[in-house]
Write a protein that holds these residues in place. Sequence first.
Motif, mmCIF file in Angstrom:
data_model
loop_
_atom_site.group_PDB
_atom_site.id
_atom_site.type_symbol
_atom_site.label_atom_id
_atom_site.label_comp_id
_atom_site.label_asym_id
_atom_site.label_seq_id
_atom_site.Cartn_x
_atom_site.Cartn_y
_atom_site.Cartn_z
ATOM 1 N N ASP A 251 0.812 -1.217 0.000
ATOM 2 C CA ASP A 251 0.000 0.000 0.000
ATOM 3 C C ASP A 251 0.844 1.264 0.000
ATOM 4 O O ASP A 251 0.417 2.297 -0.516
ATOM 5 C CB ASP A 251 -0.913 0.027 1.225
ATOM 6 N N GLY A 252 2.021 1.207 0.607
ATOM 7 C CA GLY A 252 2.860 2.393 0.690
ATOM 8 C C GLY A 252 4.313 2.016 0.868
ATOM 9 O O GLY A 252 4.641 0.969 1.436
ATOM 10 N N VAL A 253 5.192 2.879 0.366
ATOM 11 C CA VAL A 253 6.628 2.697 0.545
ATOM 12 C C VAL A 253 7.207 3.973 1.137
ATOM 13 O O VAL A 253 6.701 5.080 0.912
ATOM 14 C CB VAL A 253 7.350 2.352 -0.780
ATOM 15 N N LEU A 254 8.285 3.804 1.902
ATOM 16 C CA LEU A 254 8.962 4.928 2.533
ATOM 17 C C LEU A 254 10.421 4.940 2.104
ATOM 18 O O LEU A 254 11.155 3.979 2.342
ATOM 19 C CB LEU A 254 8.868 4.821 4.062
ATOM 20 N N PHE A 255 10.836 6.041 1.459
ATOM 21 C CA PHE A 255 12.234 6.241 1.107
ATOM 22 C C PHE A 255 12.982 6.784 2.331
ATOM 23 O O PHE A 255 12.459 7.640 3.056
ATOM 24 C CB PHE A 255 12.368 7.249 -0.038
ATOM 25 N N THR A 256 14.207 6.324 2.525
ATOM 26 C CA THR A 256 15.001 6.777 3.663
ATOM 27 C C THR A 256 15.734 8.061 3.322
ATOM 28 O O THR A 256 16.602 8.089 2.442
ATOM 29 C CB THR A 256 16.012 5.708 4.091
ATOM 30 N N LEU A 257 15.382 9.133 4.028
ATOM 31 C CA LEU A 257 16.014 10.426 3.826
ATOM 32 C C LEU A 257 17.163 10.571 4.815
ATOM 33 O O LEU A 257 16.977 10.346 6.021
ATOM 34 C CB LEU A 257 14.989 11.539 4.050
ATOM 35 N N PRO A 258 18.357 10.938 4.367
ATOM 36 C CA PRO A 258 19.488 11.061 5.297
ATOM 37 C C PRO A 258 19.266 12.165 6.314
ATOM 38 O O PRO A 258 18.531 13.132 6.066
ATOM 39 C CB PRO A 258 20.674 11.365 4.378
ATOM 40 N N ALA A 259 19.902 12.018 7.464
ATOM 41 C CA ALA A 259 19.770 12.990 8.556
ATOM 42 C C ALA A 259 20.717 14.157 8.313
ATOM 43 O O ALA A 259 21.698 14.356 9.035
ATOM 44 C CB ALA A 259 20.074 12.321 9.892
ATOM 45 N N GLU A 260 20.402 14.936 7.293
ATOM 46 C CA GLU A 260 21.281 16.030 6.874
ATOM 47 C C GLU A 260 20.476 17.321 6.722
ATOM 48 O O GLU A 260 19.267 17.347 6.915
ATOM 49 C CB GLU A 260 21.970 15.679 5.552
ATOM 50 N N GLY A 261 21.175 18.376 6.333
ATOM 51 C CA GLY A 261 20.554 19.676 6.185
ATOM 52 C C GLY A 261 19.820 19.832 4.876
ATOM 53 O O GLY A 261 19.825 18.939 4.008
#
Length: 277
Positions: A251-261
């Motif tokens: 139903d849904g996917v989540l892309f991993t966003l880096p812990a950056e600015g």
Amino acid sequence: MEHGIVTFLTDYGIDGPALARAVEERGLDGLFLTEHTHIPTSRETPWPNGPDLPRHYSHTLDPFVALGAMAAVTERITLGTAVSLILQHNPIGLAKAVASVDHIAGGRVELGVGPGWNREEMANHGIDPRTRTARMLEHIAAMRAIWENDEAEFHGRFVDFDPIWSWPKPVRVPPVLIGGEGPTVLDRVLSHGDGWMPRRAGLDEIDALAARITELQTRAADAGRGHMLVTVFGVRPDAKELAAYADAGVDGVLFTLPAEGPDTVLPLLDEWAALVA
């Protein structure tokens, strides 16, 4: 299939409300946050993904405080956790925190939960790691009782309280998505959850994931349950992989966003939004 973001929101990365606005403005569907209350400086438990634990694990903001701020500056996107370590919280207090965020958000909260991997972190909360899964399930049940009843009570092994009043109630009872990929995870999803939140499967593993999703939906139907949500986190922004997930019944996917600015994360959001447009 919906497309969202999961990230470690930190004190050195992009500002949470700015990130939430950016996700919504780009037409993405959701923003989910990780959780660690703390990281013990002396740790024997190995990190599942390598020998060195990344810096962002010990710099995360409280997800529910951050989600409340995000709710105030957005109108459409789903806001949630992937995953919250709910066994490390008092369930009465956490039920109020989640309900408060959902109240502010107008019913847009989804609660991804997991038992966690860091035994020393659990021990600092007074938790025996051998009971972590049973405790997690009991906390879910206790929180659901508070959300669904004007006078809630719960009597279990780990949680015990006589009738209480606790408002606000959530606009809707937040869907609880249970994380994990082990052989018994679908049992937990069906007994205590509203959906499943597994980690990314490679292209060569998606057929096996599809079979498990079919099993989950079949068992849910047999039990008189409705559709069970399936949200996969940590997915790569790859068109072929995304198509395979959609075909598998995700139903849904989540892309991993880096812990950056913002200089790092905003171009990535632009790229991913263009990919799924």
